[in-house]
Design a protein around this motif. Sequence first.
Motif, PDB file in Angstrom:
ATOM      1  N   ARG A 174      -9.524  -3.972   3.984  1.00  0.00           N
ATOM      2  CA  ARG A 174      -8.641  -4.359   3.247  1.00  0.00           C
ATOM      3  C   ARG A 174      -7.494  -3.737   2.975  1.00  0.00           C
ATOM      4  NH1 ARG A 174     -13.598  -3.596   2.055  1.00  0.00           N
ATOM      5  NH2 ARG A 174     -15.006  -5.561   1.365  1.00  0.00           N
ATOM      6  N   ASN A 175      -6.397  -4.211   3.243  1.00  0.00           N
ATOM      7  CA  ASN A 175      -5.037  -3.409   3.255  1.00  0.00           C
ATOM      8  C   ASN A 175      -4.122  -3.850   1.792  1.00  0.00           C
ATOM      9  OD1 ASN A 175      -4.858  -2.528   6.055  1.00  0.00           O
ATOM     10  ND2 ASN A 175      -5.255  -4.406   6.552  1.00  0.00           N
ATOM     11  N   ILE A 176      -3.539  -2.965   1.342  1.00  0.00           N
ATOM     12  CA  ILE A 176      -3.118  -3.101   0.136  1.00  0.00           C
ATOM     13  C   ILE A 176      -1.675  -2.232   0.220  1.00  0.00           C
ATOM     14  CG2 ILE A 176      -5.000  -3.512  -1.365  1.00  0.00           C
ATOM     15  CD1 ILE A 176      -4.547  -0.870  -2.634  1.00  0.00           C
ATOM     16  N   GLU A 229       1.003  -6.306  -2.863  1.00  0.00           N
ATOM     17  CA  GLU A 229       0.388  -7.260  -1.839  1.00  0.00           C
ATOM     18  C   GLU A 229      -0.933  -6.730  -1.356  1.00  0.00           C
ATOM     19  OE1 GLU A 229       1.638 -10.336  -0.989  1.00  0.00           O
ATOM     20  OE2 GLU A 229       3.304 -10.065  -2.207  1.00  0.00           O
ATOM     21  N   ALA A 230      -2.116  -7.744  -1.074  1.00  0.00           N
ATOM     22  CA  ALA A 230      -3.035  -7.374  -0.406  1.00  0.00           C
ATOM     23  C   ALA A 230      -3.376  -8.535   0.582  1.00  0.00           C
ATOM     24  CB  ALA A 230      -4.037  -7.200  -1.350  1.00  0.00           C
ATOM     25  N   SER A 231      -4.142  -7.974   1.632  1.00  0.00           N
ATOM     26  CA  SER A 231      -4.749  -8.579   2.641  1.00  0.00           C
ATOM     27  C   SER A 231      -6.042  -8.227   3.444  1.00  0.00           C
ATOM     28  CB  SER A 231      -3.622  -8.954   3.860  1.00  0.00           C
ATOM     29  OG  SER A 231      -3.873  -7.829   4.613  1.00  0.00           O
ATOM     30  N   MET A 265       4.956 -10.287   3.853  1.00  0.00           N
ATOM     31  CA  MET A 265       4.786 -10.900   2.816  1.00  0.00           C
ATOM     32  C   MET A 265       5.452 -10.294   1.440  1.00  0.00           C
ATOM     33  SD  MET A 265       0.690 -12.366   2.664  1.00  0.00           S
ATOM     34  CE  MET A 265       0.110 -10.594   2.608  1.00  0.00           C
ATOM     35  N   LEU A 266       5.487  -8.802   1.754  1.00  0.00           N
ATOM     36  CA  LEU A 266       6.095  -7.744   0.694  1.00  0.00           C
ATOM     37  C   LEU A 266       7.536  -8.295   0.428  1.00  0.00           C
ATOM     38  CD1 LEU A 266       5.677  -5.324  -1.194  1.00  0.00           C
ATOM     39  CD2 LEU A 266       6.619  -4.190   0.652  1.00  0.00           C
ATOM     40  N   VAL A 267       8.173  -8.554   1.761  1.00  0.00           N
ATOM     41  CA  VAL A 267       9.638  -8.578   1.705  1.00  0.00           C
ATOM     42  C   VAL A 267       9.867  -9.884   1.298  1.00  0.00           C
ATOM     43  CG1 VAL A 267      11.646  -8.981   3.530  1.00  0.00           C
ATOM     44  CG2 VAL A 267      10.055  -7.105   3.879  1.00  0.00           C
TER      45      VAL A 267
END
Length: 77
Positions: free
Chosen positions: A12-14, A24-26, A44-46
Amino acid sequence: IDGNKKVKGVKRNIITDKDGDILEASTTPANIHDSKSAYALLAMLVVAFPWIKRIYADRGYRGNFIEKARHDFEIDV
């Protein structure tokens, strides 16, 4: 399997703001290196938060990721 931690499953990356709120999370398979999954998460953050220009990360996010983030997204890591 994460080769270093010997854990099956997912990572899990946040990305959070300074207060700990999730921006954001993935999730990715455990065998994907952190810096490779972080590039997609940063993209996604950008899109969602174009005014962010600096992020802080631990040393797991290394190598070409830092240069690519600066070049492609104009974000300092």
